[in-house]
Design a protein around this motif. Structure first.
Motif, PDB file in Angstrom:
ATOM      1  N   PHE A 121      20.016  57.430   5.859  1.00  0.00           N
ATOM      2  CA  PHE A 121      18.626  57.842   6.019  1.00  0.00           C
ATOM      3  C   PHE A 121      17.686  56.647   5.878  1.00  0.00           C
ATOM      4  CE2 PHE A 121      14.633  59.393   4.134  1.00  0.00           C
ATOM      5  CZ  PHE A 121      14.223  60.278   5.117  1.00  0.00           C
ATOM      6  N   LEU A 122      17.924  55.806   4.873  1.00  0.00           N
ATOM      7  CA  LEU A 122      17.049  54.654   4.654  1.00  0.00           C
ATOM      8  C   LEU A 122      17.131  53.653   5.797  1.00  0.00           C
ATOM      9  CD1 LEU A 122      17.448  54.069   0.816  1.00  0.00           C
ATOM     10  CD2 LEU A 122      15.469  54.994   2.029  1.00  0.00           C
ATOM     11  N   LEU A 123      18.320  53.435   6.344  1.00  0.00           N
ATOM     12  CA  LEU A 123      18.448  52.528   7.488  1.00  0.00           C
ATOM     13  C   LEU A 123      17.700  53.065   8.702  1.00  0.00           C
ATOM     14  CD1 LEU A 123      22.196  51.436   7.239  1.00  0.00           C
ATOM     15  CD2 LEU A 123      20.169  50.039   6.819  1.00  0.00           C
ATOM     16  N   LEU A 124      17.874  54.349   8.973  1.00  0.00           N
ATOM     17  CA  LEU A 124      17.173  54.958  10.102  1.00  0.00           C
ATOM     18  C   LEU A 124      15.659  54.919   9.888  1.00  0.00           C
ATOM     19  CD1 LEU A 124      17.378  56.473  12.787  1.00  0.00           C
ATOM     20  CD2 LEU A 124      17.500  58.579  11.474  1.00  0.00           C
ATOM     21  N   LEU A 125      15.223  55.262   8.674  1.00  0.00           N
ATOM     22  CA  LEU A 125      13.799  55.248   8.352  1.00  0.00           C
ATOM     23  C   LEU A 125      13.210  53.840   8.506  1.00  0.00           C
ATOM     24  CD1 LEU A 125      11.489  57.072   7.307  1.00  0.00           C
ATOM     25  CD2 LEU A 125      12.090  56.324   5.008  1.00  0.00           C
ATOM     26  N   ASN A 168       4.088  41.524   6.850  1.00  0.00           N
ATOM     27  CA  ASN A 168       3.879  40.262   6.123  1.00  0.00           C
ATOM     28  C   ASN A 168       2.686  40.354   5.174  1.00  0.00           C
ATOM     29  OD1 ASN A 168       6.044  39.043   7.407  1.00  0.00           O
ATOM     30  ND2 ASN A 168       4.771  38.275   9.080  1.00  0.00           N
ATOM     31  N   ASN A 169       1.618  41.004   5.609  1.00  0.00           N
ATOM     32  CA  ASN A 169       0.434  41.182   4.756  1.00  0.00           C
ATOM     33  C   ASN A 169       0.758  42.050   3.549  1.00  0.00           C
ATOM     34  OD1 ASN A 169      -0.999  39.664   6.594  1.00  0.00           O
ATOM     35  ND2 ASN A 169      -1.879  41.436   7.630  1.00  0.00           N
ATOM     36  N   SER A 170       1.548  43.088   3.769  1.00  0.00           N
ATOM     37  CA  SER A 170       1.950  43.969   2.675  1.00  0.00           C
ATOM     38  C   SER A 170       2.768  43.212   1.634  1.00  0.00           C
ATOM     39  CB  SER A 170       2.746  45.149   3.224  1.00  0.00           C
ATOM     40  OG  SER A 170       3.168  45.991   2.191  1.00  0.00           O
ATOM     41  N   ILE A 171       3.624  42.345   2.083  1.00  0.00           N
ATOM     42  CA  ILE A 171       4.423  41.530   1.155  1.00  0.00           C
ATOM     43  C   ILE A 171       3.516  40.568   0.398  1.00  0.00           C
ATOM     44  CG2 ILE A 171       6.195  39.721   1.030  1.00  0.00           C
ATOM     45  CD1 ILE A 171       7.597  41.201   3.371  1.00  0.00           C
ATOM     46  N   ALA A 172       2.568  39.992   1.091  1.00  0.00           N
ATOM     47  CA  ALA A 172       1.667  39.018   0.464  1.00  0.00           C
ATOM     48  C   ALA A 172       0.761  39.656  -0.589  1.00  0.00           C
ATOM     49  CB  ALA A 172       0.818  38.327   1.536  1.00  0.00           C
ATOM     50  N   ASP A 173       0.261  40.874  -0.334  1.00  0.00           N
ATOM     51  CA  ASP A 173      -0.673  41.475  -1.296  1.00  0.00           C
ATOM     52  C   ASP A 173       0.006  42.385  -2.320  1.00  0.00           C
ATOM     53  OD1 ASP A 173      -0.266  43.946  -0.037  1.00  0.00           O
ATOM     54  OD2 ASP A 173      -2.177  43.925   1.002  1.00  0.00           O
ATOM     55  N   GLY A 174       1.315  42.556  -2.233  1.00  0.00           N
ATOM     56  CA  GLY A 174       2.049  43.299  -3.252  1.00  0.00           C
ATOM     57  C   GLY A 174       2.089  44.805  -3.066  1.00  0.00           C
ATOM     58  N   THR A 175       1.536  45.339  -1.982  1.00  0.00           N
ATOM     59  CA  THR A 175       1.554  46.786  -1.775  1.00  0.00           C
ATOM     60  C   THR A 175       2.926  47.285  -1.309  1.00  0.00           C
ATOM     61  OG1 THR A 175       0.728  46.534   0.480  1.00  0.00           O
ATOM     62  CG2 THR A 175      -0.910  46.923  -1.249  1.00  0.00           C
ATOM     63  N   TRP A 176       3.833  46.370  -1.029  1.00  0.00           N
ATOM     64  CA  TRP A 176       5.150  46.760  -0.552  1.00  0.00           C
ATOM     65  C   TRP A 176       5.968  47.497  -1.619  1.00  0.00           C
ATOM     66  CZ3 TRP A 176       9.582  45.019  -2.905  1.00  0.00           C
ATOM     67  CH2 TRP A 176       9.428  43.970  -3.798  1.00  0.00           C
ATOM     68  N   THR A 177       5.713  47.232  -2.906  1.00  0.00           N
ATOM     69  CA  THR A 177       6.523  47.869  -3.959  1.00  0.00           C
ATOM     70  C   THR A 177       6.339  49.390  -3.954  1.00  0.00           C
ATOM     71  OG1 THR A 177       4.789  47.401  -5.587  1.00  0.00           O
ATOM     72  CG2 THR A 177       6.606  45.855  -5.469  1.00  0.00           C
ATOM     73  N   LYS A 178       5.111  49.847  -3.848  1.00  0.00           N
ATOM     74  CA  LYS A 178       4.856  51.289  -3.801  1.00  0.00           C
ATOM     75  C   LYS A 178       5.478  51.893  -2.544  1.00  0.00           C
ATOM     76  CE  LYS A 178       1.182  54.741  -3.835  1.00  0.00           C
ATOM     77  NZ  LYS A 178      -0.251  54.986  -3.808  1.00  0.00           N
ATOM     78  N   PHE A 179       5.332  51.208  -1.430  1.00  0.00           N
ATOM     79  CA  PHE A 179       5.887  51.649  -0.154  1.00  0.00           C
ATOM     80  C   PHE A 179       7.411  51.812  -0.263  1.00  0.00           C
ATOM     81  CE2 PHE A 179       7.788  50.628   3.959  1.00  0.00           C
ATOM     82  CZ  PHE A 179       7.131  51.514   4.795  1.00  0.00           C
ATOM     83  N   ILE A 180       8.067  50.803  -0.797  1.00  0.00           N
ATOM     84  CA  ILE A 180       9.527  50.832  -0.931  1.00  0.00           C
ATOM     85  C   ILE A 180       9.949  51.905  -1.923  1.00  0.00           C
ATOM     86  CG2 ILE A 180      11.553  49.518  -1.707  1.00  0.00           C
ATOM     87  CD1 ILE A 180      10.513  48.642   1.027  1.00  0.00           C
ATOM     88  N   PHE A 181       9.263  52.013  -3.044  1.00  0.00           N
ATOM     89  CA  PHE A 181       9.609  53.007  -4.056  1.00  0.00           C
ATOM     90  C   PHE A 181       9.558  54.421  -3.487  1.00  0.00           C
ATOM     91  CE2 PHE A 181       8.316  56.026  -7.367  1.00  0.00           C
ATOM     92  CZ  PHE A 181       9.411  55.905  -8.223  1.00  0.00           C
ATOM     93  N   ILE A 182       8.515  54.724  -2.745  1.00  0.00           N
ATOM     94  CA  ILE A 182       8.374  56.053  -2.146  1.00  0.00           C
ATOM     95  C   ILE A 182       9.503  56.312  -1.153  1.00  0.00           C
ATOM     96  CG2 ILE A 182       6.938  57.454  -0.599  1.00  0.00           C
ATOM     97  CD1 ILE A 182       4.500  56.140  -2.008  1.00  0.00           C
ATOM     98  N   ARG A 183       9.830  55.337  -0.317  1.00  0.00           N
ATOM     99  CA  ARG A 183      10.890  55.518   0.680  1.00  0.00           C
ATOM    100  C   ARG A 183      12.250  55.692   0.020  1.00  0.00           C
ATOM    101  NH1 ARG A 183       6.422  55.456   2.328  1.00  0.00           N
ATOM    102  NH2 ARG A 183       5.799  55.330   4.468  1.00  0.00           N
ATOM    103  N   VAL A 184      12.539  54.917  -1.016  1.00  0.00           N
ATOM    104  CA  VAL A 184      13.819  55.044  -1.722  1.00  0.00           C
ATOM    105  C   VAL A 184      13.906  56.399  -2.413  1.00  0.00           C
ATOM    106  CG1 VAL A 184      15.199  54.127  -3.641  1.00  0.00           C
ATOM    107  CG2 VAL A 184      14.218  52.567  -1.963  1.00  0.00           C
ATOM    108  N   ALA A 185      12.813  56.842  -3.031  1.00  0.00           N
ATOM    109  CA  ALA A 185      12.804  58.159  -3.671  1.00  0.00           C
ATOM    110  C   ALA A 185      13.057  59.255  -2.637  1.00  0.00           C
ATOM    111  CB  ALA A 185      11.476  58.389  -4.393  1.00  0.00           C
TER     112      ALA A 185
END
Length: 88
Positions: free
Chosen positions: A21-25, A44-61
């Motif tokens: 599921f995560l690979l497809l998503l 790249n902007n998301s990685i630079a400003d740190g908003t990627w952690t919330k994004f990744i956490f939600i997708r993994v959950a």
């Protein structure tokens, strides 16, 4: 080797569903980002400003919930099918 889903530990089946599921998503969301912006600068902007952690956490959950649910329902369906084979 074709193993019955009921013979495989629950966590292994759930992990397979989750990873799939995560690979497809990831592919779908990356493609959507590319088509929306014409490039991958938003990632790249998301990685630079740190908003990627919330994004990744939600997708993994979501992936974990999906994996557990699919495993539960698939095993339940297989148990029912085996019951029908033995009774029929």
């Amino acid at each position: 080797m074709n193993q019955n889903i009921l013979e495989v530990p629950f966590w292994k089946v759930a992990a397979r569903f989750t990873v799939s599921f995560l690979l497809l998503l990831t592919l779908v969301l990356t493609g959507a980002t590319y088509f929306r912006f014409g490039n991958l600068d938003a990632i790249n902007n998301s990685i630079a400003d740190g908003t990627w952690t919330k994004f990744i956490f939600i997708r993994v959950a979501l992936g974990i919930v999906y994996g557990i649910a699919m495993t539960y329902f698939t095993r339940k369906r297989e148990k029912k099918a085996q019951g029908n084979r033995h009774n029929g």
